[in-house]
Motif scaffolding. Sequence first.
Motif, short mmCIF file in Angstrom:
data_model
loop_
_atom_site.label_atom_id
_atom_site.label_comp_id
_atom_site.label_asym_id
_atom_site.label_seq_id
_atom_site.Cartn_x
_atom_site.Cartn_y
_atom_site.Cartn_z
N ASN A 44 0.80 -1.23 0.00
CA ASN A 44 0.00 0.00 0.00
C ASN A 44 0.83 1.27 0.00
N ASP A 45 2.14 1.13 0.21
CA ASP A 45 3.01 2.31 0.19
C ASP A 45 3.39 2.72 -1.22
N PHE A 46 3.03 1.87 -2.22
CA PHE A 46 3.50 2.14 -3.58
C PHE A 46 2.37 1.95 -4.58
N ARG A 47 2.54 2.55 -5.75
CA ARG A 47 1.62 2.37 -6.85
C ARG A 47 2.42 2.05 -8.12
N ASP A 48 1.87 1.16 -8.88
CA ASP A 48 2.35 0.88 -10.25
C ASP A 48 3.81 0.45 -10.31
N LEU A 49 4.21 -0.40 -9.37
CA LEU A 49 5.52 -1.01 -9.48
C LEU A 49 5.45 -2.12 -10.55
N GLU A 50 6.38 -2.11 -11.48
CA GLU A 50 6.43 -3.17 -12.49
C GLU A 50 7.43 -4.24 -12.04
N PRO A 61 2.76 -14.08 -4.43
CA PRO A 61 1.68 -13.29 -3.82
C PRO A 61 1.42 -11.96 -4.51
N TRP A 62 2.42 -11.42 -5.20
CA TRP A 62 2.26 -10.12 -5.86
C TRP A 62 1.30 -10.17 -7.05
N THR A 63 0.93 -11.39 -7.48
CA THR A 63 -0.03 -11.50 -8.60
C THR A 63 -1.47 -11.52 -8.12
N GLU A 64 -1.71 -11.54 -6.83
CA GLU A 64 -3.08 -11.59 -6.32
C GLU A 64 -3.82 -10.29 -6.68
N LYS A 66 -5.81 -8.35 -5.23
CA LYS A 66 -5.90 -7.27 -4.24
C LYS A 66 -4.70 -6.33 -4.28
N TYR A 67 -3.61 -6.79 -4.98
CA TYR A 67 -2.43 -5.93 -5.08
C TYR A 67 -2.31 -5.27 -6.45
N ALA A 68 -3.40 -5.29 -7.20
CA ALA A 68 -3.34 -4.81 -8.59
C ALA A 68 -2.93 -3.34 -8.69
N ARG A 69 -3.31 -2.51 -7.72
CA ARG A 69 -2.94 -1.09 -7.78
C ARG A 69 -1.45 -0.88 -7.52
#
Length: 631
Positions: A44-50, A61-64, A66-69
Amino acid sequence: MSKHHLPPKLTEWKHHLKSGDRIFIGSNAACPHALTEDLVKHANDFRDLELVHILILGPHPWTEPKYARSFKVNSLFLGPGTRNSVASGVADYTPCFLSEIPSLFTDGILPIDVALIQVSPPDQYGYCSLGPSVDIVSAGWKSARQVIAQINPSVPRTLGQSFIHVSQIHACIEADRPMTILQPPELDDVALRIGQYVAQLIQDGATLQMGIGRIPDAVLRALGDHKNLGIHTEMFSDGVIELFRSGVINNTQKTLHPGKIIASFCMGSQKLYDFVHENPHIEFHPTEYVNNPTVIARNDNMVAINSAIEVDLTGQVVSDSVGQRFYSGIGGQVDFIRGAARSRDGRPIIALPSTAKNGTISKIVPFLTEGSGVVTSRGDVHYVVTEHGIATLRGKSIRERALELIRVAHPAFRDRLLAQVRTHHWVPDYQITQPSRVEELGDPQQVKVRLKGNVYCMRPLHAADERIYQEFFYSLDDETVMQRYRYHPDGMSRQKACEVVNVDQTRDLALCIVRCKGPHHVILAVGRYYWIEQENSGEATFVVQEGSRAKGMASVLLNKMIEIARKRRLNRLVCVVRVDNKPMRKFLEKYKFETYAGSEPMELRMVLPLNPAPVPAVQPVMPAESPQAPA
């Protein structure tokens, strides 16, 4: 672990990355899971990390959703953790040859802001090892603005170009985690038969590239009697261990890095990770080196073994997608196929089961499934191997390729494939018989025969032998042609040759002995019988090329023909021999053929009763011409 050599501890992610950054994650069995778990906690501290990576073992877990943002995945090779994400459109797949992925980072096409890697503790000089994955990790950390490492005492310390100094790591965490295990697969009968056929294409002293999974493991299991093999491969698994310990793999005849196994990563059991730990006989190098086709080609007798999802009848190979659904990636298949093709005596091989979905779908297809992408072109393929045999494609016309590939397709699909391919005029109307196997030969259908110090192959004649049978016929002198046919044929047209080599091997029998030079076969001898239903007998014929006589080829063929005829419960074998063919008469007499008058003045009828006439215990050698008069 020497605390003096440790890099600074990771305290705040915000000190090292910001929203919109591109993050590289370490590969395969060396994914830094403790690091990625901690990053996900701070999503939640970041947005749009590739997040950029290739295959990763373990959780993603990063593909779930809920972490899409926070996270967007750009995968360069798909696996179970990314396949569904790409299919649903929430993740991307970027196709690229594995040898060229590092240049995406170093050339700034995919510039890396932060690299997350897993390493061993530093040695006394401050160097950590990348462990079982050097591959693209080397370029990933070298091109990154910041390097964050998970230092794990369980990481095996591998040698080669696998080191990073602690001064090049900007932050770290210490986490003792067991290495991610990939259990060896169970080998079924199909994989074992494929392994036997592929092993026939591997010569002593060859250098091998293989992947991981059933087929590579089955190939390795079939190599126990080989000698002086070497390894130059992007990856390997447990199957290499026993062959190395037994001395089958010793790397002594490699022409590049002799004495060393060269790889870029490995995945397998804890036994494998223990095997590579500080092993001076194994070097791990980056994929831009290991997978470079020019480097690969410096290994003489290079054998590349790769698999496929489907192969069409022209030889096009699909290996990264199932129709429009992406399944894996380009990986290193083309790198090694092309490297092996450029190698002196190299052999690029595509090996796959003939069917999928419990035998309901053929993997040899008349045309590719809509949406499927070609990874390896028809111009790159030399061999295609299934559990039904070896198809040799190099130098073959489209029609010959189709016939070769139909032969190694599953029998349940051959008629359909032949009918479909004829609609495109690749196969002429006179080609009506699908290939059939000689069940009594068992597997593999092609067997090595050693005669007078030379190695040949004995196998059934098949439809794709049309042209090489023509070459065989025209290599015979007039006397041999007269003795075989009992008259002088005016030629051997393609249509006539097609009729000769198209054999229903369940009814008749046609075997040949061939000399193999790479994908090119030269027929040296043919032995066959035609079943005479009314008598339940076989009318047998032999012809041996003049330069190949007195080597025992006719003996090998006749022994096998007698064995098969007995298994099929034939009453007798009959040979019609010209009176003046004294060598053949003497040869048949050694096998207890009885001589009778023929239907023509210049012919004899020689008969071997099969019940209960014994087969000679010692294979006779083709005798010299005898002055003995005809009976």
